[in-house]
Scaffold this motif. Sequence first.
Motif, mmCIF file in Angstrom:
data_model
loop_
_atom_site.group_PDB
_atom_site.id
_atom_site.type_symbol
_atom_site.label_atom_id
_atom_site.label_comp_id
_atom_site.label_asym_id
_atom_site.label_seq_id
_atom_site.Cartn_x
_atom_site.Cartn_y
_atom_site.Cartn_z
ATOM 1 N N ASP A 140 44.077 50.672 79.735
ATOM 2 C CA ASP A 140 43.591 50.994 78.393
ATOM 3 C C ASP A 140 44.604 50.610 77.320
ATOM 4 N N ASP A 141 44.085 50.163 76.179
ATOM 5 C CA ASP A 141 44.907 49.959 75.001
ATOM 6 C C ASP A 141 45.271 51.339 74.447
ATOM 7 N N PRO A 142 46.573 51.638 74.255
ATOM 8 C CA PRO A 142 46.963 53.000 73.867
ATOM 9 C C PRO A 142 46.484 53.414 72.487
ATOM 10 N N THR A 143 46.212 52.475 71.613
ATOM 11 C CA THR A 143 45.783 52.815 70.254
ATOM 12 C C THR A 143 44.294 53.126 70.188
ATOM 13 N N ASP A 178 38.827 42.117 58.502
ATOM 14 C CA ASP A 178 38.988 41.343 57.271
ATOM 15 C C ASP A 178 40.183 41.853 56.460
ATOM 16 N N ASP A 179 41.128 40.944 56.170
ATOM 17 C CA ASP A 179 42.296 41.267 55.332
ATOM 18 C C ASP A 179 43.034 42.504 55.847
ATOM 19 N N PHE A 180 43.230 42.577 57.148
ATOM 20 C CA PHE A 180 43.804 43.792 57.701
ATOM 21 C C PHE A 180 45.312 43.868 57.511
ATOM 22 N N ASP A 181 45.967 42.728 57.331
ATOM 23 C CA ASP A 181 47.400 42.773 57.034
ATOM 24 C C ASP A 181 47.628 43.468 55.697
ATOM 25 N N ALA A 182 46.723 43.258 54.728
ATOM 26 C CA ALA A 182 46.828 43.937 53.436
ATOM 27 C C ALA A 182 46.581 45.437 53.584
ATOM 28 N N TYR A 183 45.679 45.823 54.480
ATOM 29 C CA TYR A 183 45.425 47.238 54.744
ATOM 30 C C TYR A 183 46.694 47.899 55.271
ATOM 31 N N PHE A 184 47.376 47.213 56.178
ATOM 32 C CA PHE A 184 48.625 47.740 56.737
ATOM 33 C C PHE A 184 49.685 47.885 55.646
ATOM 34 N N ASP A 185 49.775 46.903 54.773
ATOM 35 C CA ASP A 185 50.775 46.945 53.704
ATOM 36 C C ASP A 185 50.576 48.162 52.792
ATOM 37 N N VAL A 186 49.329 48.529 52.558
ATOM 38 C CA VAL A 186 49.037 49.649 51.664
ATOM 39 C C VAL A 186 49.229 50.992 52.361
ATOM 40 N N PHE A 187 48.694 51.127 53.595
ATOM 41 C CA PHE A 187 48.594 52.447 54.220
ATOM 42 C C PHE A 187 49.609 52.693 55.344
ATOM 43 N N HIS A 190 50.566 54.472 60.699
ATOM 44 C CA HIS A 190 49.785 55.618 61.161
ATOM 45 C C HIS A 190 48.323 55.491 60.744
ATOM 46 N N ALA A 191 48.078 55.179 59.482
ATOM 47 C CA ALA A 191 46.700 55.046 58.999
ATOM 48 C C ALA A 191 46.004 53.850 59.635
ATOM 49 N N THR A 192 46.764 52.776 59.870
ATOM 50 C CA THR A 192 46.179 51.596 60.508
ATOM 51 C C THR A 192 45.724 51.907 61.922
ATOM 52 N N ASP A 193 46.554 52.628 62.685
ATOM 53 C CA ASP A 193 46.166 53.010 64.043
ATOM 54 C C ASP A 193 44.941 53.916 64.036
ATOM 55 N N SER A 194 44.900 54.838 63.069
ATOM 56 C CA SER A 194 43.734 55.720 62.952
ATOM 57 C C SER A 194 42.475 54.918 62.657
ATOM 58 N N CYS A 195 42.600 53.924 61.786
ATOM 59 C CA CYS A 195 41.469 53.051 61.461
ATOM 60 C C CYS A 195 40.998 52.300 62.698
ATOM 61 N N LEU A 196 41.931 51.750 63.452
ATOM 62 C CA LEU A 196 41.579 51.017 64.672
ATOM 63 C C LEU A 196 40.834 51.916 65.664
ATOM 64 N N ARG A 197 41.307 53.160 65.796
ATOM 65 C CA ARG A 197 40.649 54.080 66.729
ATOM 66 C C ARG A 197 39.215 54.366 66.298
ATOM 67 N N GLU A 218 45.347 42.357 71.515
ATOM 68 C CA GLU A 218 46.361 42.588 70.479
ATOM 69 C C GLU A 218 46.811 41.281 69.846
ATOM 70 N N GLY A 219 47.112 41.358 68.558
ATOM 71 C CA GLY A 219 47.577 40.199 67.819
ATOM 72 C C GLY A 219 47.799 40.558 66.368
ATOM 73 N N GLU A 220 47.969 39.565 65.529
ATOM 74 C CA GLU A 220 48.167 39.815 64.113
ATOM 75 C C GLU A 220 46.880 40.336 63.474
ATOM 76 N N ARG A 221 47.054 41.039 62.331
ATOM 77 C CA ARG A 221 45.928 41.566 61.557
ATOM 78 C C ARG A 221 45.015 42.449 62.414
ATOM 79 N N GLY A 222 45.646 43.293 63.245
ATOM 80 C CA GLY A 222 44.891 44.241 64.054
ATOM 81 C C GLY A 222 44.351 43.680 65.339
#
Length: 292
Positions: A140-143, A178-187, A190-197, A218-222
């Motif tokens: 399993d992917d841990p996130t 879409d534009d997930f690197d920008a999401y990471f930059d803002v939040f 922790h918030a990015t992992d929650s979003c992925l889940r 796994e890779g860039e931009r989520g």
Amino acid sequence: MKPLPEKLLLELIDGSSEPLLVARVDRPDWPVVLANSAFLALADRASVPSQPLADVIEPLIGRELALEVSETVRASQQSAIPVESAGCEYLLVLRPVRIGGDPANRYYAAYWRSGQASSKGEAHQALAKANRRIRDLSRDDPTTGLLNTAAFRDILEHDWAVAARERSTLALAAFGFDDFDAYFDVFGRHATDSCLRRVAQVIRRCLRRASDVAARLEGERGGKIVVLSHGSDEQNLREFALQIAAAVRELGLHHPRSRVSKFVTVSFDIVTLKPGAKGLTAAEVVDGLLTD
């Protein structure tokens, strides 16, 4: 000692009070090849031959446990899962069946044991649960809790070989954020992992059959979330992918820097594959998904 005649064995199996189901797992969709009378009574069916294993057991035990059964079969493991069917408690025992000296698991047996569990049965159940936990930690992917890249490679290799032999089709839908690197930059992380889940949970709920597989590469931009679907043509797969994309947007996860929407969204690519037709391998398919 001479082996018992097949007709006699079938009569003995059919006369058993223990519900029993046998599926052929080296074929697409794992068709049921044997179901005794006790199982037909439990499932309230007249017959189940040739129907996909996941479709037969899901109405009995629910989607989540049907997914667990599919994972156990794919991992070629033996397991025991407590279930409730028709108002009765059972221990659903799953085990691979080998014929003669054949090293491959061509068949899987599933039988429902009823009654109070003995101490030996409880110990077996605890061991099976521990083995499933160990399997999950490695697969399993841990996130997100979806399958990881290595597990997806194993599954695709297996299903690729089956589809090539049976000349059947595999269907893949790959979802990118879409534009997930920008999401990471803002939040932040922790918030990015929650979003992925949360997105992974939506995709898991959208799976149409317990035999469908969802994994996070796994890779860039989520990274990407990939769904492997069996028995889907391109039109059905596209409708399925559009349903998932809409469900992700309806989560309403705020994305202030997205160029697509004010919420988190996913884009997708779909492809139907004929293994063996053009010399493409399963490994090349996964590598292509990771580099796109």
